[in-house]
Each structure stands twice: as C-alpha cells, then as structure tokens.
Scaffold this active site. Structure first.
Site, PDB file in Angstrom:
ATOM      1  N   GLY A 170     -17.902   7.838  -3.057  1.00  0.00           N
ATOM      2  CA  GLY A 170     -16.829   7.947  -4.049  1.00  0.00           C
ATOM      3  C   GLY A 170     -16.862   6.709  -4.926  1.00  0.00           C
ATOM      4  N   ASN A 171     -15.694   6.252  -5.311  1.00  0.00           N
ATOM      5  CA  ASN A 171     -15.629   5.102  -6.211  1.00  0.00           C
ATOM      6  C   ASN A 171     -16.413   3.908  -5.666  1.00  0.00           C
ATOM      7  OD1 ASN A 171     -14.785   2.701  -7.505  1.00  0.00           O
ATOM      8  ND2 ASN A 171     -12.958   3.723  -8.265  1.00  0.00           N
ATOM      9  N   ALA A 172     -16.077   3.491  -4.447  1.00  0.00           N
ATOM     10  CA  ALA A 172     -16.726   2.296  -3.891  1.00  0.00           C
ATOM     11  C   ALA A 172     -18.206   2.558  -3.565  1.00  0.00           C
ATOM     12  CB  ALA A 172     -15.966   1.842  -2.643  1.00  0.00           C
ATOM     13  N   GLY A 179     -20.043   7.298   2.475  1.00  0.00           N
ATOM     14  CA  GLY A 179     -19.040   7.448   1.410  1.00  0.00           C
ATOM     15  C   GLY A 179     -19.722   7.330   0.074  1.00  0.00           C
ATOM     16  N   LYS A 182       0.852  -1.192   0.000  1.00  0.00           N
ATOM     17  CA  LYS A 182       0.000   0.000   0.000  1.00  0.00           C
ATOM     18  C   LYS A 182       0.880   1.231   0.000  1.00  0.00           C
ATOM     19  CE  LYS A 182      -4.482   0.878   0.244  1.00  0.00           C
ATOM     20  NZ  LYS A 182      -5.573   0.040  -0.294  1.00  0.00           N
TER      21      LYS A 182
END
Ligand code: NAD
Length: 452
Positions: free
Chosen positions: A234-236, A232, A115
């Site tokens: 965003g992407n997910a 959230g 990461k």
C-alpha cells in the site's frame, strides 16, 4: 535458540506497547518516584468512542464505531493517523497513539501522540459511503480534534482523499478560521506537501541507508544489490519497493492481503504496481512464483520490510525469518517474544518508531507550512527529512552502545528485562529507541511540572 512458547502469545497491542515501555524504562535516568511518572507517561490523556450511523447506498442505516485516542500532549498537540479497518479497536488505537508520542520525541518534532480508528471493512464501502463515514466521524469528534490540539493524518486504508474530506468537514464546522492545519496528508492542491505520499517509505530508506553505512550489518554496506522482501504493498510498502529498487536493491518478494509473490531475479515494483491497479492484487504477476500467505516473511533475503499490519512476526515464525535485518515500516509488526528470538539469533530490528517516523516528520512540515501559509518545495522537504532521519538513527545507535556499556551499572534493575537480554546483555534497537523517546518525554514532563 529460544523455543516458541507453548501458550498462545498475548497479541493485545496495548500490552505489547507496555512491555516495550517496561523494557526501556530501566535505561532512563532518574527513576526515583518512577511509578506514578511511568503511569502518567504511558496512559493516554483521553479516549473518545463514538457511534457513527451511516445510510448505506442500498438505503439501509448501518452503525459503525470510531475511536480517537490522545496519548500525550506533553511536547505539543496530538498527532496521528486515522485507520479504517475491520479489526480496529480501542486497545490497538491506544498502542498506536503511544508509539506516535515516542516517534515524535525521537525525531524531535514538537508533537504529542494520537491515533484514530473506525471499525469497518473499507473494501466493502463505496466511495460515497466512505465519504459519509469520514464526515460523520469528524462531526462526532467535534472539538476533540483541532489545528492546535489533535491533528489527524492517513493510515491503513485512508488516503489524501480521506484527509480532504476531514479538512472540508472541519472547515464547514469552523467557518472563518484558517483550518488547513487541522489535518495532514492532504492533496497538494489543498495545502498538502509535495512528497508526502512517499515520505514514510523515504524516511525508512534514509534510516536503512545510514544504518548500513554505519556498519549495522557487517558485510552489507549499501542497498546496491541488497535482496529485499516486503509485506504490504500500500502507501508505505509500494513506495518503499520503488525507492529501494531505484537504489539498486533487488526486490525478491512482495505480498498484500490477497497473497504473495517471489522472483529470484527480482520483481519490477513499477510493473507490480500497475498489475495491482488493474487486478486489485499482486498475486499472479507474470514471471513471479506464488507464496503462501505469510511466506514473504520467511524468504531468503538481506532486508525484510514488514509494511502491512501489526503482529506479523511472532514467536511462531521468528525462528524461520532469514533476513539479518528487519525494517519496520508497519506499526507494531513484531511481538516482544519475537523480538527476543530475533535478538538471540543476531537479527537486527530497526523499530517502527524510528523506521516509519518519516510520516510524522513530513506531517509536521505540512502543518508548519499551513500555519505559515507557505508552499514548501519537495527538494527542501526531502533534504530536511533526510537530515532528521539520519540524526535519529545515530541517536538510537549511540544510545544502544551506551546501554550495553551501562549494563553492569543497571544490573540490579534487570528484573524487567527478558532472559535473552539478561543473558546476552544486548539491549536491542527498539529498547534503545524507546528509552531515548521516553527520556525526552519524561524530561519535558518534569520541566513543565504537575499542574496545579
Ligand atoms: P495501506 O492501506 O495503504 O496499505 C496496507 C497494505 O497492507 C495493503 O497492500 C494491504 O493489502 C496489505 N495487507 C493488509 N493485511 C495484510 C496481510 N495480512 N498480509 C499482507 N499484506 C497485508 O496502509 P499504509 O498506509 O501503507 O500502512 C501500512 C503500515 O504502515 C501500517 O502499519 C501503518 O500504521 C504504517 N504506517 C503508515 C504510514 C503512512 O504514512 N501511510 C506512516 C507510518 C506508519
């Protein structure tokens, strides 16, 4: 019910990863000589910290810091995203790299874990500044990343454009090589995989569907009509909201870093997305009611989907979570103390290393496609993703049952387990998933042997 602790919880992400590892360890086989092996399995192989001087648009030079942690290469090259975040730090990146190792093992991908993080506020960077920062980070990492050593991907506040800059910088530094597999999550026109953007969410939805089909939550056999709240967008989170809505679920709450909204009769995620694109936030979507910052986590619903950042469900708010099931699309959203409270309350947590592993599965497909110089079609990508996610779900559920059955046998090794588990004898899904993954990594380590 367990009372919230009087002392502040330890929210150090690497300590949390260690606590999870320690809970799972007694459920792996052959613990003789475990101490040294446990250290080897848990500690990262390499930590790189770099200084990143960037000229800002106003002409001044600004210094950023970046990290890349390679947790394990025991089963293949390191794999894991790069995040841009003001609170990124080496402890957090170490934990995230560790979870990548477990995730790859759990879904049977021949990768290790890694990461990266850059400490910055991406919302205060212009596109040009973000590009210079990305390129400088890749240059500073040098040979610490590579198609067969450590392969980055998107994470918080990085996207396919960021991945394109990573590829281009690396390719400029390594002319004459086939460099596409150095990074995944690239645009489709640049060796990216069709369907990659929504793969993490899609993988999570496949897991949730299968978990419900297998009777994980009595009385909730499918997503049709299920009431869902997401933290959230965003992407997910945004892809998950779309997919769950398409599957017939009712989206009763959504939040992002600016605030939250709810609607009893259901939000249209497509409309919420367009509103966010125009205004920068989900707050004030017409027809919605405002929620306090973390209010979405406490909404009355069937499934709660944390898809933002870590340590959101803690001992403080776990007693007020109402959903019977939590699908962790974010990494590390639930603390160990919260896990205990949720477990005691009968709330099931589908852990991050299973729920969001769709991202690494599809990253592997992209990497393999680049190595083969092929272009895979989306239908076969999704079919393979579905198969792997369902298989991993079954493995974790089966393992949990066998752990419960084996409790008596392992009674004398319980000192590492939390009181609620000791009392109830019910290892949770996270402990089962971690035990499966650690066992796989341990077996691979034993098979390879200790060199020299
Ligand atoms: P992203 O940057 O695209 O979106 C993050 C979202 O979270 C944004 O909507 C932001 O406003 C919101 N957010 C941030 N802080 C918040 C807070 N305190 N409260 C509510 N909302 C908040 O990031 P992403 O790629 O969607 O990643 C989200 C999580 O999923 C992270 O934990 C990441 O590690 C994990 N994850 C992502 C992928 C992937 O493929 N993108 C894969 C695996 C895991």
């Amino acid at each position: 019910m367990t009372a919230p602790p009087l002392v502040a919880e330890d929210l150090d992400l690497h300590h949390i990863a260690k606590a999870q590892f320690d809970r799972a360890a007694p459920f792996t086989s052959n613990v003789d000589g475990w101490k040294g092996m446990a250290q080897w399995l848990f500690e990262p192989e390499r930590i790189v910290e770099v200084s990143l001087p960037i000229r800002r648009d106003d002409g001044y030079v600004f210094m950023f810091r970046g990290f890349r942690v390679l947790h394990s290469t025991v089963r293949g090259p390191g794999k894991g995203g790069i995040r841009f975040h003001p609170e990124a730090g080496v402890g957090e990146v170490k934990a995230l790299a560790t979870w990548m190792t477990w995730k790859s093992a759990l879904v049977d991908i021949p990768f290790g874990g890694a990461k990266g993080g850059v400490v910055c506020d991406p919302r205060r960077l212009s596109l040009g500044e973000k590009e210079r920062l990305t390129r400088r980070f890749v240059a500073a990492l040098g040979e610490n990343i590579g198609p067969h050593t450590d392969i980055p991907a998107p994470d918080l506040y990085t996207d396919s454009q960021t991945m394109a800059w990573i590829y281009d910088t690396y390719a400029m530094m390594h002319p004459g090589n086939a460099n596409l597999p150095v990074v995944t999550g690239k645009p489709v026109t640049l060796g990216g995989l069709a369907g990659r953007a929504g793969a993490t969410a899609q993988g999570g939805v496949f897991v949730l569907e299968h978990y419900l089909e297998m009777g994980g939550i009595p009385g909730l056999a499918s997503l049709d009509g299920a009431r869902i709240a997401l933290q959230g967008f965003g992407n997910a989170g945004r892809h998950a909201a779309m997919l769950l809505h398409e599957a017939g679920a009712v989206i009763v709450g959504i939040s992002d870093s600016s605030g939250g909204i709810s609607c009893e009769t259901g939000l249209d995620p497509g409309m919420v997305g367009r509103f966010k694109d125009e205004t920068g936030s989900v707050v004030d979507v017409p027809g919605s009611s405002p929620l306090p910052p973390a209010g979405v986590l406490e909404l009355e619903c069937d499934v709660l989907v944390p898809a933002a950042i870590e340590c959101q469900i803690t001992a403080h708010n776990a007693p007020r979570v109402k959903a019977p099931i939590i699908l962790e699309l974010a990494n590390g959203p639930t603390t160990p103390a919260a896990d205990d409270i949720l477990s005691e309350r009968g709330i099931k947590v589908v852990p991050d290393i299973l729920a969001n592993a769709g991202g690494v599965v599809v990253s592997y497909f992209e990497w393999a496609q680049n190595i083969e110089n092929q272009q895979w079609d989306e239908a076969s990508v999704m079919a393979q993703l579905r198969r792997r996610m369902r298989r991993a779900t079954e493995t974790v559920m089966t393992r949990r049952v066998s752990m419960v059955e084996a409790i008596d046998v392992y009674r004398d090794r319980w000192h590492g387990l939390v009181p609620s588990q000791r009392k109830l004898g019910l290892p949770d899904l996270r402990t089962a998933a971690t035990a499966v993954a650690v066992q796989i990594c341990r077996d691979a380590t034993e098979q390879r042997g200790v060199w020299p």
